[in-house]
Design an enzyme around this catalytic site. Structure first.
Site, short mmCIF file in Angstrom:
data_model
loop_
_atom_site.label_atom_id
_atom_site.label_comp_id
_atom_site.label_asym_id
_atom_site.label_seq_id
_atom_site.Cartn_x
_atom_site.Cartn_y
_atom_site.Cartn_z
N ARG A 16 -6.67 -0.04 -0.60
CA ARG A 16 -5.99 0.89 -1.33
C ARG A 16 -5.93 0.92 -2.86
O ARG A 16 -6.31 1.69 -3.39
CB ARG A 16 -4.54 1.06 -0.75
CG ARG A 16 -3.34 1.85 -1.79
CD ARG A 16 -1.90 1.82 -1.02
NE ARG A 16 -1.21 2.50 -1.66
CZ ARG A 16 -1.00 3.81 -1.69
NH1 ARG A 16 -1.61 4.50 -1.00
NH2 ARG A 16 0.12 4.30 -2.51
N LYS B 26 6.23 4.63 3.24
CA LYS B 26 6.80 3.54 2.45
C LYS B 26 7.94 4.33 1.81
O LYS B 26 9.13 3.73 1.76
CB LYS B 26 6.19 2.63 1.78
CG LYS B 26 6.94 1.57 0.83
CD LYS B 26 5.97 0.65 -0.04
CE LYS B 26 6.46 -0.04 -1.01
NZ LYS B 26 5.64 -0.65 -1.90
N HIS C 92 2.66 8.85 -4.43
CA HIS C 92 3.47 7.81 -5.50
C HIS C 92 4.70 8.97 -5.82
O HIS C 92 4.10 10.12 -6.28
CB HIS C 92 2.76 7.32 -6.70
CG HIS C 92 2.05 6.38 -6.47
ND1 HIS C 92 1.15 5.60 -7.33
CD2 HIS C 92 1.90 5.47 -5.42
CE1 HIS C 92 0.62 4.37 -6.93
NE2 HIS C 92 1.24 4.28 -5.83
N ARG D 221 -1.77 2.83 2.85
CA ARG D 221 -1.17 1.92 3.26
C ARG D 221 -1.36 1.40 4.66
O ARG D 221 -1.63 2.38 5.60
CB ARG D 221 0.55 2.00 2.87
CG ARG D 221 0.63 2.34 1.40
CD ARG D 221 2.18 2.51 1.22
NE ARG D 221 2.58 2.98 0.10
CZ ARG D 221 2.83 4.10 -0.35
NH1 ARG D 221 2.59 5.10 0.54
NH2 ARG D 221 3.10 4.47 -1.58
N TYR E 121 -2.70 1.72 -12.46
CA TYR E 121 -4.12 1.77 -12.17
C TYR E 121 -4.89 2.19 -13.74
O TYR E 121 -5.97 1.69 -13.88
CB TYR E 121 -4.20 2.58 -11.30
CG TYR E 121 -3.86 2.10 -9.87
CD1 TYR E 121 -4.74 1.19 -9.19
CD2 TYR E 121 -2.70 2.77 -9.26
CE1 TYR E 121 -4.16 0.88 -7.83
CE2 TYR E 121 -2.17 2.37 -8.11
CZ TYR E 121 -2.96 1.45 -7.47
OH TYR E 121 -2.42 0.91 -6.28
N HIS F 298 -4.19 -4.12 1.59
CA HIS F 298 -3.71 -3.36 0.39
C HIS F 298 -4.83 -3.31 -0.83
O HIS F 298 -4.68 -2.43 -1.55
CB HIS F 298 -2.23 -3.95 0.05
CG HIS F 298 -1.38 -2.77 -0.68
ND1 HIS F 298 -0.91 -1.76 0.11
CD2 HIS F 298 -1.05 -2.52 -2.04
CE1 HIS F 298 -0.28 -0.91 -0.68
NE2 HIS F 298 -0.09 -1.46 -1.81
#
Length: 343
Positions: free
Chosen positions: A179, A102, A202, A74, A211, A176
């Protein structure tokens, strides 16, 4: 739906005579918000952007974006990297330590020699100076991306990305998306869901599963692009290859041979069961660029008869996948024949 639900709740609270006696709208009645798939850069666009960043005169911001693309960071994680972010683990190579970001998750990302060279160049390009206060911890920190005594800003990175995208002839690109491109390349290369979660930081499998949903559309796009490219670069067929040693094949007898079989335009193909089905068998009939007309109805009908016979032969031999392939071809031929008859 929200407006109607709030209205009914309000008139019930206000005691209106026309208010319904019971609740009419529940949470499950609300339609789900549309979930957009991550926007990744196609392979060709990714290469053009990388080339534009590699040739950029604004080295610090361009190299920052190259690191983001190579590691799937990120933008906040990227700019929070510190000078000591590279860790050498005995027997495991070099790893990038990604700071808390994040989701308050810290992770390690494996690096190759290309990224290590890139980080070395950044270390030589950056402006050294005194440690600066870390916005998260308040402790002094030596950040990797510094310029004239200040930290490299997100605006500077975004401006360089816009310049490189324009140079590459692309539309608007966001940091982004780099990414997303990193994650899409990994999922298409067969990386497991658990590994993808670890690499992206994640905390929920649902985040990484977004994804996985890209797989079908990405494969379809790449399939059509590669197929068209292959058609324009077909080289000579290999010579000197030995044929399957099957003898006494008379006219039409090839369909009874104990082999995996395919009807081709100018003949037929025989493969030993251990070889499995040829990945190119009947690829043309399923190609979106394939066209036919009523003048080829006789050929299509004959091919359909053979495909039907081959499907039954495969089923009798217990070759389920092979039978399914022929049944799929029969369905495709039926559609082509119907299309040709109405054309």
């Amino acid at each position: 739906m929200h407006a109607v639900g709030n209205f009914l709740a309000d008139i019930t609270e206000w005691g209106w005579d026309d208010a319904p006696a019971r609740r009419l709208i529940f949470r499950t009645d609300l339609p789900r918000a549309q979930r957009f798939l991550p926007r990744y850069l196609p392979v060709d666009a990714d290469r053009k952007l990388t080339a534009a960043l590699s040739d950029s005169p604004y080295r610090l911001a361009a190299d920052a974006l190259l690191v983001q693309r190579a590691c799937g960071l990120r933008i906040g994680e990227l700019l929070d990297l510190e000078l000591d972010c590279i860790h050498e683990i005995p027997g495991q190579g070099s790893w990038l330590k990604v700071p808390l970001g994040k989701l308050d998750s810290e992770r390690m990302i494996p690096l190759d020699e290309e990224v290590l060279t890139l980080v070395d160049r950044i270390t030589a390009t950056r402006s050294p100076g005194r440690p600066m206060r870390h916005p998260r911890t308040g402790a002094p920190a030596d950040f990797l991306f510094t310029h004239h005594g200040k930290r490299l800003s997100q605006n500077a990175v975004r401006s360089e990305l816009n310049r490189a995208a324009e140079t590459a002839g692309l539309g608007h690109v966001t940091p982004h998306q780099l990414r997303h491109t990193y994650a899409t390349a990994l999922i298409n290369a067969g990386v497991s869901l658990q590994a993808l979660m670890a690499l992206l930081g994640h905390v929920s499998s649902q985040m990484s599963l977004r994804y996985a949903h890209l797989f079908d559309s990405t494969v379809r796009t790449e399939y059509e692009r590669a197929l068209n490219l292959a058609k324009s670069h077909i080289g000579p067929m290999p010579t000197g290859r030995t044929q399957l040693p099957i003898t006494d094949i008379t006219d039409g007898g090839w369909k009874d041979a104990p082999a995996i079989k395919s009807r081709l335009a100018g003949g037929y193909c025989l493969r030993a069961p251990a070889q499995g089905s040829c990945p190119y068998a009947n690829i043309c009939e399923h190609c979106p660029s394939f066209h036919t007309d009523s003048t080829h109805l006789g050929v299509l009908a004959a091919q359909r008869v053979d495909a039907h016979d081959l499907a039954e032969d495969a089923e009798n031999r217990g070759w389920i996948d092979e039978a399914k392939r022929h049944r799929t071809l029969v369905s495709r031929l039926d559609a082509l024949i119907a299309q040709s008859e109405t054309a």
